[in-house]
Design an enzyme around this catalytic site. Structure first.
Site, short mmCIF file in Angstrom:
data_model
loop_
_atom_site.label_atom_id
_atom_site.label_comp_id
_atom_site.label_asym_id
_atom_site.label_seq_id
_atom_site.Cartn_x
_atom_site.Cartn_y
_atom_site.Cartn_z
CB VAL A 142 -1.00 0.09 1.16
CG1 VAL A 142 -1.66 1.34 1.39
CG2 VAL A 142 -1.55 -1.17 1.24
CB CYS A 143 1.89 3.61 -2.33
SG CYS A 143 2.78 5.27 -2.56
#
Lengths: 536, 169
Positions: free
Chosen positions: B91-92
């Protein structure tokens, strides 16, 4: 760090933990459950508190989706902890499929036995009507309501046995009057009894009625009786012109009997050929035939106007009575029409219509010559005088063998040489040949175009008729005691026939005596012979 | 170092206990293994009124030993199709980036990781990300382009992963 450990140790797990459930729609509720229970069991408990069924529940705890096989403790669930519940898709309908598969298999065996029983009972009704038998007639020939009840009873043997063992049924079977009154209340049955005196005789005999009910109670015995009837019917079908002969015999014997009310008792004996031909064998029919014969013999001896000098009763007694009845009508001016009316009164329209045909006359003459052939008479005499040949003939027919085995007295008669000698006396053979000649004449008149085939089948029918007449004559045991008088002059021997010919209008005594001597006392054949001579 | 490890462990255990007693809607969190407090397993329920509604997505949160000074990493173990999630499931989002100035100059320093964040706030941010993707700083270029130019294709793909996540239950 030490404080944290103390805090964790201060919360031991309880036996019944209180768990909080949080739904996606925002509702919350508490559930008490055992931590050692499986997730599946826990879902059932949760289902009671909300409207989501157990198969649709998805429980999520600490980032894991709980499986039904695991226990709550294995996931680390503790008291006062919260579990998320999400509504999932419904499981596939796997439980309804096997139910649908089982339904057709249960329906099929239920219908097959019913169809089989229906066919069996239908055959029973048909054979009852065809056989004109009293025992089988009770099984619903022409009675739809009785047939339906019969079907219901036959499907349940225990119910049938229970009904038969009731005291009420026992009293009914022991009381012929009550049974007769019950049956006579039905208009159809009353009409059937009026047209078939044998049935009335069966109703008046308690032992025959009890045996009939025994057959109804025992399915195996009923099945055996039906098998015998089916075999007899197939034998008739396989025989050339079997049904045609049966119809001719019915018109020759049954019709004169119905018309001759004064000599009704003698008709019972003439119905024996039908019973023998149809082969309604069995202990019931055998005793019925024997009792019937005994009754007929006693009636004949007591009711005879003149002493009977013949060893066997006259088989054309009913015909003579019928002829007398016809002759009593006002005589017409034309002699030919008067003589033609006589045979017509017998109910044989074919005989009357073919009387004017010259072809029919010549055919009858031809058959008479065939029957009076010395070779034919010698062959018949050889068959009857040889016991082994007689036994072979009897064994060829299964129905006759059954009758011989069931009645030892009849077997003794056959084995008795003296009886055989009396049976083969010239006068007895003459009477038998005359009887067959009458049948053959009517058969030939109907099929003038098939003269050659008729002769071949006629030869076969002679043997069958001989056996039938033998058995019908055997029933009259009293006939054995009458001595044979071979030296009686023709005037005394044919006194009755001469009187009949006089009443018909044939006044030449010498011509009448010659015609009767040539036809062995057959009034109809003599009339035909006299008419033929007039034609010349 | 030992004091820092002890501090992180105590903090994580406290947060775990709080989540167990007072859960938050939308997700459920727990330890992957009871002996390791630095590996968490999270089940995120698809937010209502979004493309991911009805889905159940599993993720692993790995906390560093200097937590809360450094952010954890969140990786989806379930199949995910989102502009801000790498193809390998990582996840970013801005709050998961290390504190300090952004090397590329896109994010503000106030948006990046701060020690006040908790597991709850992190997961809630991820749920918010599912509701409103940010296509300006995409981690998955293809997903971002689909979401921007071919929304129908994007929806179909999301529906497929939702159905797949349901089947894994």
């Amino acid at each position: 760090m030490g404080g944290g450990d103390a805090d964790a140790g201060g919360e031991p797990a309880a036996a019944q933990a209180t768990l909080h459930i949080r739904c996606t729609n925002g509702s919350k509720f508490a559930v008490r459950a055992d931590l050692g229970a499986t997730v599946g069991t826990f879902k059932a408990i949760v289902a009671d508190s909300c409207d989501v069924p157990a198969p649709q529940q998805r429980l999520i705890y600490k980032g894991r989706i709980l499986k039904d096989e695991q226990t709550l403790a294995s996931y680390g669930v503790e008291t006062d902890h919260t579990i998320h519940m999400v509504r999932g898709a419904a499981p596939p309908p796997a439980s309804t499929a096997p139910a649908a598969n089982q339904e057709p298999t249960t329906a099929a065996p239920a219908s097959s036995p019913a169809a089989g029983l229906g066919g069996l009972l239908q055959n029973l009704g048909a054979t009852g009507a065809a056989a004109n038998s009293g025992g089988l007639g009770l099984f619903g020939s022409g009675l739809p309501e009785l047939d339906h009840m019969q079907q219901q009873l036959a499907e349940n043997p225990n119910l049938m046995r229970e009904i038969m063992n009731m005291p009420l049924m026992q009293n009914l079977m022991n009381s012929p009057e009550l049974i007769r009154s019950i049956i006579m209340n039905n208009p159809q049955m009353r009409e059937l009894i009026d047209r078939n005196p044998d049935l009335a005789h069966v109703l008046n005999d308690p032992s025959i009625m009890r045996q009939t009910f025994e057959a109804v109670r025992n399915p195996e015995l009923m099945r055996e009786m039906m098998r015998n009837t089916d075999r007899a019917m197939s034998n008739i079908e396989s025989s050339p012109e079997g049904f045609n002969m049966l119809r001719r015999m019915y018109e020759t014997v049954q019709e004169p009997f119905l018309n001759a009310t004064t000599m009704g008792s003698e008709g019972d004996r003439n119905s024996n050929p039908f019973a023998a031909l149809l082969g309604n064998q069995g202990s019931n029919q055998a005793r019925d035939s024997a009792a019937n014969g005994t009754t007929t013999a006693s009636d004949t001896t007591s009711g005879a106007p003149a002493p009977n000098t013949n060893p066997l009763p006259n088989p054309w007694g009913p015909n003579a009575g019928s002829a007398q009845g016809a002759a009593r009508s006002p005589p017409a001016t034309n002699t030919r029409s008067t003589t033609a009316g006589g045979p017509g009164g017998l109910g044989s329209a074919d005989f009357g219509s073919t009387l004017g045909a010259s072809g029919g006359g010549s055919d009858a003459t031809f058959l008479t010559q065939v029957l009076q052939n010395p070779t034919m008479m010698q062959m018949m005499q050889n068959i009857m005088s040889n016991p082994q040949s007689m036994n072979q003939l009897l064994n060829m027919n299964p129905n006759v063998r059954n009758m011989m085995e069931s009645n030892t007295q009849m077997r003794e008669m056959i084995q008795n040489p003296e009886f055989i000698r009396q049976l083969t006396s010239p006068e007895t053979l003459q009477q038998l040949i005359s009887f067959q000649q009458s049948l053959m004449s009517q058969l030939g008149q109907q099929q003038t175009g098939q003269e050659r085939t008729q002769s071949a089948s006629g030869a076969g029918n002679v043997n069958l008729n001989t056996l039938m007449n033998m058995f019908s004559g055997l029933g009259a045991g009293g006939g054995l005691g009458v001595p044979n008088a071979p030296n009686v002059p023709p005037e005394e021997l044919y006194a009755t026939q001469l009187a009949q010919l006089q009443e018909m209008g044939f006044f030449d005594t010498q011509e009448n005596i010659r015609a009767l001597a040539a036809t062995a006392g057959n009034v109809h054949a003599a009339v035909e012979r006299l008419l033929g001579n007039m034609g010349q | 170092m030992a004091a820092t490890t002890s501090q992180a462990s105590l903090l994580l255990q406290k947060q775990l206990r709080d989540l167990a007693k007072h859960p938050v809607d939308g997700f459920s969190a727990g330890l992957v293994d009871d002996s390791n407090v630095f590996e968490w397993q999270v089940t995120i329920i698809g937010p209502p009124d979004t493309l991911y509604d009805g889905g159940y997505f599993n993720a692993i949160m790995s906390f560093p030993e200097n937590y809360p000074n450094s952010p954890p990493s969140v990786r989806f173990t379930s199949e995910m199709w989102h502009p801000n999630v790498y193809s390998d499931g990582l996840v970013c989002i801005s709050i998961l980036h290390p504190p300090g100035e952004d090397p590329s100059g896109y994010e503000l320093a106030s948006e990046r990781w701060t020690p006040v964040h908790t597991v709850e706030s992190i997961v809630l941010s991820i749920i918010s990300m599912l509701s409103s993707p940010n296509d300006e700083s995409a981690a998955n270029i293809e997903a971002a382009k689909e979401w921007r130019d071919k929304r129908e294709d994007f929806k179909k793909r999301v529906r497929r992963i939702v159905r797949k996540s349901q089947e894994m239950l």
